[in-house]
Scaffold this motif. Structure first.
Motif, PDB file in Angstrom:
ATOM      1  N   THR A 126       0.831  -1.206   0.000  1.00  0.00           N
ATOM      2  CA  THR A 126       0.000   0.000   0.000  1.00  0.00           C
ATOM      3  C   THR A 126       0.864   1.253   0.000  1.00  0.00           C
ATOM      4  O   THR A 126       0.591   2.215  -0.736  1.00  0.00           O
ATOM      5  N   GLY A 127       1.928   1.251   0.810  1.00  0.00           N
ATOM      6  CA  GLY A 127       2.834   2.396   0.822  1.00  0.00           C
ATOM      7  C   GLY A 127       3.522   2.597  -0.514  1.00  0.00           C
ATOM      8  O   GLY A 127       3.624   3.722  -1.019  1.00  0.00           O
ATOM      9  N   ALA A 128       3.985   1.495  -1.115  1.00  0.00           N
ATOM     10  CA  ALA A 128       4.659   1.584  -2.408  1.00  0.00           C
ATOM     11  C   ALA A 128       3.697   2.065  -3.493  1.00  0.00           C
ATOM     12  O   ALA A 128       4.064   2.884  -4.351  1.00  0.00           O
ATOM     13  N   PHE A 129       2.455   1.564  -3.462  1.00  0.00           N
ATOM     14  CA  PHE A 129       1.475   1.970  -4.464  1.00  0.00           C
ATOM     15  C   PHE A 129       1.113   3.444  -4.306  1.00  0.00           C
ATOM     16  O   PHE A 129       0.881   4.145  -5.305  1.00  0.00           O
ATOM     17  N   THR A 130       1.076   3.940  -3.074  1.00  0.00           N
ATOM     18  CA  THR A 130       0.807   5.358  -2.845  1.00  0.00           C
ATOM     19  C   THR A 130       1.883   6.219  -3.509  1.00  0.00           C
ATOM     20  O   THR A 130       1.578   7.217  -4.179  1.00  0.00           O
ATOM     21  N   VAL A 131       3.142   5.835  -3.336  1.00  0.00           N
ATOM     22  CA  VAL A 131       4.242   6.574  -3.959  1.00  0.00           C
ATOM     23  C   VAL A 131       4.149   6.472  -5.478  1.00  0.00           C
ATOM     24  O   VAL A 131       4.326   7.466  -6.197  1.00  0.00           O
ATOM     25  N   CYS A 132       3.860   5.274  -5.988  1.00  0.00           N
ATOM     26  CA  CYS A 132       3.722   5.089  -7.437  1.00  0.00           C
ATOM     27  C   CYS A 132       2.596   5.950  -8.001  1.00  0.00           C
ATOM     28  O   CYS A 132       2.737   6.556  -9.073  1.00  0.00           O
ATOM     29  N   GLY A 174       4.760   6.724 -16.882  1.00  0.00           N
ATOM     30  CA  GLY A 174       3.500   5.982 -16.808  1.00  0.00           C
ATOM     31  C   GLY A 174       3.639   4.569 -16.289  1.00  0.00           C
ATOM     32  O   GLY A 174       2.657   3.969 -15.824  1.00  0.00           O
ATOM     33  N   ILE A 175       4.854   4.008 -16.353  1.00  0.00           N
ATOM     34  CA  ILE A 175       5.066   2.648 -15.835  1.00  0.00           C
ATOM     35  C   ILE A 175       4.638   2.562 -14.367  1.00  0.00           C
ATOM     36  O   ILE A 175       4.172   1.514 -13.906  1.00  0.00           O
ATOM     37  N   ALA A 176       4.787   3.673 -13.639  1.00  0.00           N
ATOM     38  CA  ALA A 176       4.414   3.669 -12.218  1.00  0.00           C
ATOM     39  C   ALA A 176       2.954   3.278 -12.031  1.00  0.00           C
ATOM     40  O   ALA A 176       2.591   2.619 -11.044  1.00  0.00           O
ATOM     41  N   GLY A 177       2.083   3.669 -12.964  1.00  0.00           N
ATOM     42  CA  GLY A 177       0.672   3.334 -12.844  1.00  0.00           C
ATOM     43  C   GLY A 177       0.396   1.851 -13.017  1.00  0.00           C
ATOM     44  O   GLY A 177      -0.631   1.346 -12.539  1.00  0.00           O
ATOM     45  N   GLY A 178       1.301   1.140 -13.690  1.00  0.00           N
ATOM     46  CA  GLY A 178       1.119  -0.307 -13.858  1.00  0.00           C
ATOM     47  C   GLY A 178       1.299  -1.087 -12.575  1.00  0.00           C
ATOM     48  O   GLY A 178       0.953  -2.274 -12.508  1.00  0.00           O
ATOM     49  N   SER A 179       1.834  -0.430 -11.540  1.00  0.00           N
ATOM     50  CA  SER A 179       2.070  -1.115 -10.267  1.00  0.00           C
ATOM     51  C   SER A 179       0.782  -1.621  -9.631  1.00  0.00           C
ATOM     52  O   SER A 179       0.818  -2.525  -8.785  1.00  0.00           O
ATOM     53  N   PHE A 180      -0.349  -1.071 -10.029  1.00  0.00           N
ATOM     54  CA  PHE A 180      -1.620  -1.519  -9.450  1.00  0.00           C
ATOM     55  C   PHE A 180      -1.849  -3.009  -9.710  1.00  0.00           C
ATOM     56  O   PHE A 180      -2.209  -3.769  -8.800  1.00  0.00           O
ATOM     57  N   ALA A 181      -1.638  -3.431 -10.947  1.00  0.00           N
ATOM     58  CA  ALA A 181      -1.855  -4.842 -11.278  1.00  0.00           C
ATOM     59  C   ALA A 181      -0.882  -5.735 -10.528  1.00  0.00           C
ATOM     60  O   ALA A 181      -1.227  -6.858 -10.134  1.00  0.00           O
ATOM     61  N   VAL A 182       0.340  -5.244 -10.330  1.00  0.00           N
ATOM     62  CA  VAL A 182       1.344  -6.020  -9.597  1.00  0.00           C
ATOM     63  C   VAL A 182       0.901  -6.208  -8.151  1.00  0.00           C
ATOM     64  O   VAL A 182       0.933  -7.319  -7.603  1.00  0.00           O
ATOM     65  N   GLY A 183       0.484  -5.113  -7.519  1.00  0.00           N
ATOM     66  CA  GLY A 183       0.094  -5.181  -6.114  1.00  0.00           C
ATOM     67  C   GLY A 183      -1.123  -6.045  -5.867  1.00  0.00           C
ATOM     68  O   GLY A 183      -1.188  -6.777  -4.870  1.00  0.00           O
ATOM     69  N   VAL A 184      -2.105  -5.981  -6.763  1.00  0.00           N
ATOM     70  CA  VAL A 184      -3.313  -6.805  -6.609  1.00  0.00           C
ATOM     71  C   VAL A 184      -2.949  -8.286  -6.616  1.00  0.00           C
ATOM     72  O   VAL A 184      -3.405  -9.067  -5.762  1.00  0.00           O
TER      73      VAL A 184
END
Length: 402
Positions: A18-24, A111-121
């Motif tokens: 969650t912390g990493a996704f917030t930064v991303c 924009g790669i940072a936004g792809g982190s959502f799929a990784v985190g899920v």
């Protein structure tokens, strides 16, 4: 029925993710602030500026499928770390861009940072049993609040360091987050048991994407996430154009709309675990259909009434985001990354496409409320399709979740 045991590392994995996704997410939306100074420096037209701001949203959505697949195959710890490092490098190189073309190329990388959502899920879901995945994924989704962090923090960084310094500061924070995530996190239980060698072919990873249910869930997310993002971007312009609000006041209302919408996502996950994702989505689409119908009526609402209805709409959209993703590990436990990536991609594209649709409808019809007419059609379609699917499944000899 008693809940299945949760891995001792689950809370740590959820907290770190969650912390990493917030930064991303903060990095993903950086152009909404530094782009203002870049626009002045390059004397960009509105169209050029819109493309620059939208480019990271577009690319961050498109990469979600492949990042989700790699997460299923190699594990979220590795893929999340590499995703953050790649985005940090692109954000650092952004500070050296000088021409409009260079800025667009840099935006592709950011924009790669936004792809982190799929990784985190995909990563987080493997730590939790089915009856707790809704809550866990809802909490993870609170990382959307990173966009509000950027709205508040980036202007101060830009004043102190210039837009180049702000970009470098964001890159440094993201790189440090990647290192901390790698050092403090653990491989998910599936990767820990299997090892890093993928067991399935790429064809098997992508096979579930042909399921019609993936399209249905993607439409749901196109509304609850894509329309939410689009409305957050469009709302200040709407308030200025219809009610004559000052820019600062309209911006504050937009920020106030965005922040609770991220936080209530966690509540939506808990409600989905307790009452079922189907029930939560029924309420989401029913209330959203009514709210958008009221907002689409050509006669004007008083400002206070308008803001109240919009906030109710945003609340149910936020709750619905978590409910959509509650379905994925239940239906596709072996393909959470691929399916979650596809659904996340469609939702992200909604945030890119819908503001363009809103502007086109305003030009064609002359009605500011036409944007809500478009949202009414989408919400009603979601409700009708979901109800038809539920009725069909309930009439089958053996029922299954809708």
């Amino acid at each position: 029925m008693a809940s299945a045991a949760v891995s001792p590392n689950a809370t740590r994995a959820l907290t770190l993710s969650t912390g990493a996704f917030t930064v991303c997410f903060a990095v993903w939306t950086i152009f909404s602030i530094i782009g203002l100074q870049i626009r002045e420096t390059l004397s960009l037209t509105e169209t050029q500026f819109g493309l620059l701001v939208g480019m990271p949203i577009l690319t961050g959505s498109l990469v979600r499928v492949i990042l989700g697949v790699w997460t299923d195959r190699l594990g979220g710890r590795l893929v999340f770390t590499l995703t953050m490092l790649a985005a940090a490098l692109a954000t650092f190189l952004l500070s050296y861009a000088q021409t409009y073309g260079q800025f667009l190329i840099a935006a592709l990388g950011v924009g790669i940072a936004g792809g982190s959502f799929a990784v985190g899920v995909a990563y987080v879901s493997r730590f939790y049993p089915a009856d707790r995945q809704g809550t866990a994924l809802g909490i993870f989704g609170v990382g959307n609040i990173g966009s509000a962090v950027t709205k508040f923090a980036a202007p101060f960084l830009m004043l102190a360091l210039g837009w180049q310094g702000a970009a470098q500061a964001y890159a440094a924070v993201l790189a440090l987050t990647a290192v901390a995530f790698w050092l403090l996190s653990d491989d998910d239980p599936v990767i820990a048991a299997r090892g890093k060698t993928p067991e399935r072919s790429f064809a098997a990873e992508f096979a579930p994407l042909a399921d019609i249910r993936v399209l249905r869930f993607s439409l749901y997310y196109f509304f609850v996430f894509g329309a939410f993002v689009a409305l957050a971007l469009w709302l200040p312009r709407y308030l200025i154009g219809v009610y004559g609000f000052e820019v600062a006041v309209a911006g504050m209302v937009g920020a106030a709309y965005s922040i609770p919408g991220s936080i209530f996502r966690a509540w939506g996950g808990a409600l989905s675990d307790k009452y079922g994702a189907r029930a939560v989505l029924y309420w989401t689409f029913a209330v959203s259909t009514l709210a958008t119908l009221l907002l689409a009526l050509p006669f004007g609402m008083p400002p206070a009434g308008f803001i109240a209805v919009v906030f109710v709409l945003g609340l149910f959209m936020a709750i619905g985001k978590a409910a959509v993703f509650k379905h994925i590990p239940v239906y596709y436990p072996e393909n959470v990354g691929a399916v979650g990536g596809m659904i996340g991609m469609i939702g992200g594209l909604g945030g890119f496409v819908l503001p363009l649709v809103f502007g086109w409808l305003r030009d064609v019809t002359g009605l500011w409320s036409s944007c809500f007419a478009a949202l009414f059609v989408i919400a009603a379609l979601c409700l009708i399709w979901m109800h038809a699917a539920v009725r069909r499944l309930n009439s089958a000899p053996t029922g299954q979740p809708a």
